[in-house]
Design a protein around this motif. Structure first.
Motif, mmCIF file in Angstrom:
data_model
loop_
_atom_site.group_PDB
_atom_site.id
_atom_site.type_symbol
_atom_site.label_atom_id
_atom_site.label_comp_id
_atom_site.label_asym_id
_atom_site.label_seq_id
_atom_site.Cartn_x
_atom_site.Cartn_y
_atom_site.Cartn_z
ATOM 1 N N TYR A 188 6.848 -4.911 6.577
ATOM 2 C CA TYR A 188 6.560 -4.674 7.996
ATOM 3 C C TYR A 188 5.090 -4.887 8.313
ATOM 4 C CZ TYR A 188 4.752 -0.177 6.410
ATOM 5 O OH TYR A 188 4.021 0.793 5.774
ATOM 6 N N ALA A 214 8.832 0.160 0.648
ATOM 7 C CA ALA A 214 8.127 -0.372 1.821
ATOM 8 C C ALA A 214 6.933 -1.223 1.399
ATOM 9 C CB ALA A 214 7.661 0.774 2.700
ATOM 10 N N GLN A 215 6.723 -2.340 2.086
ATOM 11 C CA GLN A 215 5.575 -3.218 1.833
ATOM 12 C C GLN A 215 4.909 -3.511 3.162
ATOM 13 O OE1 GLN A 215 4.632 -5.016 -1.062
ATOM 14 N NE2 GLN A 215 6.172 -4.176 -2.446
ATOM 15 N N GLU A 216 3.674 -3.012 3.322
ATOM 16 C CA GLU A 216 2.969 -3.240 4.581
ATOM 17 C C GLU A 216 2.162 -4.539 4.493
ATOM 18 O OE1 GLU A 216 1.082 0.202 6.656
ATOM 19 O OE2 GLU A 216 -0.718 -1.003 6.448
ATOM 20 N N ILE A 217 2.229 -5.355 5.534
ATOM 21 C CA ILE A 217 1.469 -6.613 5.560
ATOM 22 C C ILE A 217 0.810 -6.773 6.932
ATOM 23 C CG2 ILE A 217 2.892 -7.836 3.877
ATOM 24 C CD1 ILE A 217 4.320 -9.175 6.256
ATOM 25 N N THR A 218 0.000 -7.822 7.083
ATOM 26 C CA THR A 218 -0.585 -8.143 8.392
ATOM 27 C C THR A 218 -0.138 -9.560 8.772
ATOM 28 O OG1 THR A 218 -2.555 -9.232 7.548
ATOM 29 C CG2 THR A 218 -2.660 -6.837 7.745
ATOM 30 N N GLU B 257 2.277 -1.695 -5.616
ATOM 31 C CA GLU B 257 2.072 -0.781 -4.488
ATOM 32 C C GLU B 257 2.931 0.469 -4.617
ATOM 33 O OE1 GLU B 257 1.475 -2.300 -0.580
ATOM 34 O OE2 GLU B 257 2.626 -0.689 0.335
ATOM 35 N N GLU B 270 -3.890 -4.988 1.509
ATOM 36 C CA GLU B 270 -4.662 -5.679 2.543
ATOM 37 C C GLU B 270 -6.122 -5.237 2.533
ATOM 38 O OE1 GLU B 270 -3.381 -8.026 4.300
ATOM 39 O OE2 GLU B 270 -1.287 -7.741 3.739
#
Lengths: 417, 297
Positions: A188, A214-218, B257, B270
């Motif tokens: 997301y 969950a994997q946070e991205i931009t 992660e 990030e």
């Protein structure tokens, strides 16, 4: 040499000014000889609505499709006699995806419009919504982030991101044979959109006995190799994606190359027909689904979508097709219904428009949005039903509509609850 | 173990592509003292040219046009704008570059539209398997091409008159000029080299595992900024080391992660490159291989 530089600077400044120039403001204030009370943006023979969109920033192309469709829609309404015997004019302004510019545009526009059909973009609409709420100005399409639901003046076009994601999990369990106890990935975008989708997916996973990775991205993450490897390593049984088309293609391609042939369900803006020309096409055709609030472009059973597509085809025969067409149509349709409601109740003012859509009962959009939309409750998604489509080479604009679903976790999801 | 190895190889190959971009930043900085914030748009421009031309003239000729096009735009930015600045200080030039970036990016965004343009690369979505480890062919090629490119740069800077002249101009412009080195020529060469490196990086950043050319590719150049800074603003070898370090860090932090999240929080992948950059700068303020500022004691 200095003169040349100065001349070039002047020319550039002139160009910039030309690009920012606006349509002439219409006369503001009341008017009209009938019994209807009028306010900002309404005269005896005209209604002005606003659209603050992104014509020069990252979403310019999709926004241009929406502007074309919107103009075509209101031209049609005017040709059919207008609203409350008045012609509707759309004042389109460009915020370039800059929240500060969106606020400035809103300030200059607010006295002259009765409602805003759209403020495109998460950060830009987040800046405008509170101001518009203070002024009781209707704001239509702002994406589907749950945070926008808290504003009484916002009308979300269909189910919020959390509802889409919860439905995605339900659909995996009920239709795609994802077994209880397995792990599902959620990739997301950081921010309102992705965060809301993650909340919905986490709720549904708990309800359905799944684990979430969950994997946070931009948006700058266009290569999802590391994320895909982590998902494959965790042996995920499916992935929910709240990102953009580039991320969908990268994720599908890499997962497939690693032998992880699992369903990937993307939220509203994650699919674009041009992805089918990329090397990831095979992986997308095999594994990718789309869970959307608005009907996909190819929906022969919906008279609303057919009309939307015909309007667009005659306005711009060579234009790019995709989900923006029915979306722009339905945003205009929702506002038209609110304006007509305000007219009928004799209160054609900004406040009257907000009251009309909040108290107007169930909304029918002829299949562009799910039936039975209910805007009476501020803070909750107007529906729990979404459209499920599969990526397909045979369907127009690449998405074949499979079903409309409202899963148990989507129905039990509640904001702030 | 194979998972760890896969993430390491992924990170290193991605890091090499980043180091191409970072080296472009460093070369422009040493040859003209400009912080080239328009570099991201040049990366996008190179890839865009390949994407629109490969259908008509074939992939490899399109690559050639992409490289030359990016080099020409770099040289033109220098010749038309940077050299004509009334006030040649780095701050003014940096802001000018931000302006150039906006103009280029807006035009490319308008042309690309909401499409994802495919590059037509012959390696498509194929992968190379080494035991249990799977790597995209594009990435393996990227690593090979990058190593060749850096070999060529080393040869240029250490074995040719032009390259030695560029180094002399970077070390002391006025003296180099008095020695007969044409600064306009070394500057143009620097911008052209940076353009070529940017286009090569753009091609690999937009072929599998990435899907194609979209305006967000220009943002990828920002990922190379920590690599450039921690390598030292003015060092090409520093850019290579910086790129590898950043690529490796992002891949490992993202790959692990799930294990790191309890104490580092979500989405640390990030942020990690910037954390590494800050830590390096705290220990070595001029970066890993950057030249130290002369300080009067």
């Amino acid at each position: 040499m200095k003169h040349r530089v100065r001349a070039a600077t002047l020319a550039a400044a002139a160009l910039a000014l030309a690009a920012c120039s606006t349509t002439a403001p219409t006369a503001s204030g009341g008017g009209g000889g009938d019994d209807v009370e009028t306010g900002n943006g309404v005269t005896a023979d005209g209604i002005t609505i606003g659209m603050i969109t992104d014509l020069s920033g990252p979403f310019a192309a999709g926004a241009a499709v929406q502007v074309t469709e919107t103009q075509a829609y209101w031209d049609q309404v005017n040709a059919d006699g207008g609203i409350c015997d008045r012609d509707v004019t759309v004042d389109v302004q460009d915020h370039g995806y800059d929240p500060q510019r969106a606020v400035t545009l809103y300030r200059s526009m607010a006295p002259d419009v009765i409602a805003l059909q759209q403020v495109l973009g998460g950060p830009t609409s987040a800046a405008v919504l509170p101001l518009a709420e203070q002024d009781s100005v209707y704001v239509g399409g702002v994406g589907w982030a749950g945070s926008a639901l808290a504003y009484e003046n916002n009308q979300l076009p269909g189910a919020s991101n959390a509802i889409q994601a919860a439905n995605a999990i339900d659909y995996m369990v009920d239709e795609l044979d994802v077994p209880e106890g397995s792990t599902v990935g959620v990739v997301y975008f950081t921010g309102d959109y992705g965060g809301d989708a993650l909340a919905g997916a986490e709720h549904a996973a708990e309800e359905r006995g799944l684990e979430i990775l969950a994997q946070e991205i931009t948006p700058a993450t266009t290569d999802l190799s590391a994320q895909a490897s982590a998902l494959a390593q965790a042996d995920v049984a499916g992935v929910v994606l709240a990102a953009a088309p580039t991320q969908l293609a990268s994720l599908a391609g890499v997962l497939s190359s690693q032998g992880a042939d699992v369903p990937i369900i993307g939220m509203n803006p994650t699919f674009n027909p041009s992805l089918l020309t990329t090397p990831a096409a095979d992986a997308l055709l095999a594994n990718a689904y789309s869970m959307t609030s608005v009907s996909p472009y190819d929906n022969p059973d919906s008279p609303g979508v057919q009309e939307a597509n015909e309007l667009y085809a005659s306005a711009d025969p060579a234009g790019a097709t995709g989900w923006e067409v029915p979306l722009a149509y339905v945003q205009a349709e929702l506002l038209r219904q609110a304006l007509e409601g305000a007219c009928e109740s004799g209160d054609l003012t900004p406040e009257g428009v907000v009251a009309a859509f909040r108290d107007g009962g169930e909304v029918d959009t002829e299949g562009v949005l799910p039936d039975g939309l209910d805007y009476s409750q501020v803070g909750q998604s107007p529906t729990t039903t979404v459209f499920v489509s599969k990526v397909s080479a045979d369907a127009e604009a690449g998405l074949e509509l499979l079903d409309q679903v409202s899963g148990p976790s989507a129905e039990s999801f509640s904001y702030g609850g | 173990m194979s998972y760890f190895l896969e993430q390491v190889l992924n990170g290193l190959s991605y890091g090499l592509v980043l180091s191409l971009i970072a080296a472009g930043f460093a070369i422009v900085f040493t040859s003209t003292g400009v912080l080239n914030f328009a570099h991201g748009s040049v990366v996008l421009l190179g890839a865009y040219l390949v994407a629109v031309l490969h259908d008509t003239i074939g992939f490899w000729p399109a690559v050639l046009v992409g490289l030359v096009g990016a080099a020409v735009v770099g040289v033109a930015i220098n010749a038309l704008l940077v050299r004509n600045l009334a006030d040649p200080n780095p701050g003014t030039a940096a802001i000018l570059m931000l302006g150039v970036d906006i103009v280029l990016l807006t035009e490319l965004t308008r042309r690309i539209g909401n499409q994802v343009l495919t590059l037509g690369a012959p390696w498509g979505a194929s992968v190379v398997r080494l035991g249990d480890v799977t790597l995209p062919t594009g990435r393996v090629l990227a690593a090979a091409v990058t190593l060749v490119a850096f070999g060529a740069l080393w040869y240029l800077f250490s074995r040719t008159d032009l390259g030695v002249g560029m180094r002399a101009a970077a070390a002391d412009g006025p003296t180099a000029s008095l020695m007969g080195i044409r600064l306009s020529r070394t500057a143009a060469t620097g911008w052209a080299l940076a353009g070529i490196l940017a286009a090569v990086a753009g091609i690999f950043l937009t072929s599998f595992p990435a899907p194609g050319v979209a305006p967000t590719v220009a943002l990828s150049a920002f990922a190379a900024i920590p690599a450039w800074v921690l390598g030292g603003f003015d060092s090409v070898p520093g850019a290579v080391v910086g790129g590898l370090l950043i690529g490796l860090t992002s891949a490992l932090v993202t790959g692990y992660e799930a294990d790191l999240e309890p104490f580092l929080g979500a989405g640390f992948g990030e942020v990690a490159p910037y954390v590494v950059m800050i830590v390096v700068l705290l220990v070595r303020p001029s970066g890993l291989l950057g030249s130290k500022e002369a300080v009067r004691v």
